[in-house]
Design an enzyme around this catalytic site. Structure first.
Site, PDB file in Angstrom:
ATOM      1  N   LYS A   1      -7.722   7.452 -19.312  1.00  0.00           N
ATOM      2  CA  LYS A   1      -7.949   8.055 -20.700  1.00  0.00           C
ATOM      3  C   LYS A   1      -6.586   7.948 -21.588  1.00  0.00           C
ATOM      4  CE  LYS A   1     -11.885   8.792 -18.466  1.00  0.00           C
ATOM      5  NZ  LYS A   1     -12.035   9.990 -17.582  1.00  0.00           N
TER       6      LYS A   1
ATOM      7  N   ARG B   1       0.854  -1.150   0.040  1.00  0.00           N
ATOM      8  CA  ARG B   1      -0.102   0.129  -0.008  1.00  0.00           C
ATOM      9  C   ARG B   1       0.703   1.153  -0.083  1.00  0.00           C
ATOM     10  NH1 ARG B   1      -2.136   1.134   4.276  1.00  0.00           N
ATOM     11  NH2 ARG B   1      -2.573  -0.867   4.872  1.00  0.00           N
TER      12      ARG B   1
ATOM     13  N   ASP C   1      -6.760  19.324 -13.207  1.00  0.00           N
ATOM     14  CA  ASP C   1      -7.137  18.155 -13.771  1.00  0.00           C
ATOM     15  C   ASP C   1      -6.748  18.182 -15.124  1.00  0.00           C
ATOM     16  OD1 ASP C   1      -8.242  15.990 -14.968  1.00  0.00           O
ATOM     17  OD2 ASP C   1     -10.033  15.578 -13.593  1.00  0.00           O
TER      18      ASP C   1
HETATM   19  C1  LIG Z   1     -12.605  10.226 -16.424  1.00  0.00           C
HETATM   20  C2  LIG Z   1     -12.227  11.607 -15.894  1.00  0.00           C
HETATM   21  C3  LIG Z   1     -12.025  11.544 -14.345  1.00  0.00           C
HETATM   22  C4  LIG Z   1     -12.299  10.374 -13.565  1.00  0.00           C
HETATM   23  O1  LIG Z   1     -11.463   9.354 -13.836  1.00  0.00           O
HETATM   24  P1  LIG Z   1     -11.623   7.778 -13.410  1.00  0.00           P
HETATM   25  O2  LIG Z   1     -10.282   7.012 -13.996  1.00  0.00           O
HETATM   26  O3  LIG Z   1     -12.755   7.298 -14.273  1.00  0.00           O
HETATM   27  O4  LIG Z   1     -11.864   7.588 -11.885  1.00  0.00           O
HETATM   28  C5  LIG Z   1     -11.606  12.748 -13.831  1.00  0.00           C
HETATM   29  N1  LIG Z   1     -11.543  13.822 -14.420  1.00  0.00           N
HETATM   30  C6  LIG Z   1     -11.773  13.757 -15.991  1.00  0.00           C
HETATM   31  C7  LIG Z   1     -11.310  14.993 -16.637  1.00  0.00           C
HETATM   32  C8  LIG Z   1     -11.978  12.730 -16.403  1.00  0.00           C
HETATM   33  O5  LIG Z   1     -12.420  12.629 -17.964  1.00  0.00           O
END
Ligand SMILES: *Cc1c(COP(=O)(O)O)cnc(C)c1O
Length: 399
Positions: free
Chosen positions: A215, A64, A190
């Site tokens: 992604k 962890r 993000d």
């Molecule tokens: C998909 C996404 C998330 C969440 O990511 P997960 O891997 O599905 O938890 C957060 N921010 C953005 C911009 C996303 O496209």
């Protein structure tokens, strides 16, 4: 150990950055260190480790807290973002949740840009509220509204650029300058949509960058993961929280993301080119009311996008003329793009936000958020641009 991260990430750095020079048994690819724990030679060895005096700085104690395969991924993304350090998580939301919980406490205040990822908004509005953390939401990229929302107890500005589905961009240099005037406020961005190939927010003074590695970073629609990068002392806070919250990435998943990363430069280049071509074609199309793509002159963030991004990314949103049913007919008529949430993989994906991400909202709420029932979000994959274009134009005829 780490190759220089500048010039900007490209296919060379996506393959090599942060890769250790020596591997067990001289394998070219990363090994999957499939272990939950690590052993010590004897109690003296253990004591030396516990005192922080182990000669091997990469040595781990328990799964962890760290894993060599995960560490290799962390170092690769650190290099691509031009960061000091990075830490990986089990998903993008695990990265965001762990980061936010590491940076704010009860009685403090968060400013959130709207048009952020839906679950991030839910984290701030619902979860943080339950723990006595206040927030304000300001329009995506609106720095005047942002500055007005800052309070003496504001500790975190949480943003996304480009946003989803409207692809608004935040001017990071201006954002950082505003925030630095207010002392103890940190910025968390993000950057999932942008990828380090198109934009590196840390270069503009942002404190922490997070990615849903699900992604573009992994790039194959087959694994969930998240990564946060930034200054070493902040990343260290997140790493400690990960050990408590347990938001740890599995080594198999880390291997898959590392493998996908090697083609990040190639994929994003193709996706940038295809999405721009598609955006221009849609904008000129009589069945399309409006197109959102940051590198189109018509997009409100066009100037910011031109200045801080080297590509517009692979997502194009557009409003089909004729309303919700016309848009659904268009979506249904696509044969290459599959109907699915997510983006960033080899397969083009298409969705109608009113029916997917915003399904529970009624017409008034949709209108308030500016989500047209006829809005379509297309995430281009790596298929041939001409094939995808022909398929879309054919589908628009069915609208
Ligand atoms: C998909 C996404 C998330 C969440 O990511 P997960 O891997 O599905 O938890 C957060 N921010 C953005 C911009 C996303 O496209």
């Amino acid at each position: 150990m780490t190759l220089p991260s500048k010039p900007p990430p490209n296919s060379t750095s996506a393959v090599h950055t942060g890769a250790p020079l020596k591997r067990p048994s001289h394998t070219l690819s990363a090994s999957i260190a499939q272990t939950a724990t690590y052993t010590f030679e004897n109690t003296a060895d253990l004591e030396q480790y516990m005192r922080g005096e182990d000669p091997d700085p990469e040595r781990e104690e328990y799964g962890r807290y760290g894993n060599p395969t995960v560490r290799e991924l962390e170092q690769r993304v650190t290099g691509l973002e031009g960061a000091e350090d990075g830490v990986a998580f089990s998903s993008g939301m695990a990265a965001i949740t762990t980061a936010v919980l590491s940076l704010v406490k009860a009685g403090e205040h968060v400013v959130l840009f709207n048009d952020c990822y839906r679950r991030t908004r839910q984290l701030v509005r619902v979860v943080l509220s339950r723990f006595g953390i206040e927030h304000d939401v300001v329009p995506a990229g609106d720095l005047v509204a942002l500055e007005a929302a800052l309070r003496p107890n504001t500790r975190l500005v949480l943003g996304e650029s480009p946003t989803n589905p409207f692809l608004y961009c935040v001017d990071f240099a201006k954002l950082s300058a505003i925030v630095k005037k207010h002392g103890r406020v940190r910025t968390l961005v993000d950057s999932t949509m942008a990828t380090p190939v198109n934009c590196r927010p840390l270069e503009f003074g942002v404190d922490l960058v997070v990615h849903s590695a699900t992604k573009y970073l992994s790039g194959h629609n087959d694994v969930l993961g998240g990564v946060a990068t930034g200054a070493a002392h902040l990343v260290s806070l997140l790493r400690d929280s990960r050990g408590v919250l347990g938001t740890v990435l599995d080594p198999h998943a880390a291997f898959l993301i590392l493998r996908g990363l090697k083609t990040l430069g190639l994929r994003v280049e193709r996706q940038n080119a295809t999405a721009l071509a598609v955006a221009r074609a849609l904008e000129a199309h009589p069945s399309v009311e409006r197109v959102y793509y940051p590198l189109l002159e018509s997009h409100p963030s066009h100037g910011v996008a031109r200045a801080q991004m080297s590509g517009g990314g692979g997502v194009v949103s557009f409003v089909v003329k004729g309303g919700r049913d016309a848009a659904s007919r268009m979506v249904d008529a696509c044969t290459i793009a599959k109907i699915a949430p997510s983006f960033g993989g080899p397969e083009s994906l298409i969705e109608q936000p009113a029916i997917m991400s915003y399904f529970e909202l009624g017409p008034e709420d949709l209108e308030r958020l500016g989500i047209s029932p006829a809005l379509v979000r297309l995430a281009v994959g790596v298929e041939e641009t001409d094939d995808l274009m022909a398929d879309l134009l054919n589908a628009l005829r069915k609208a």
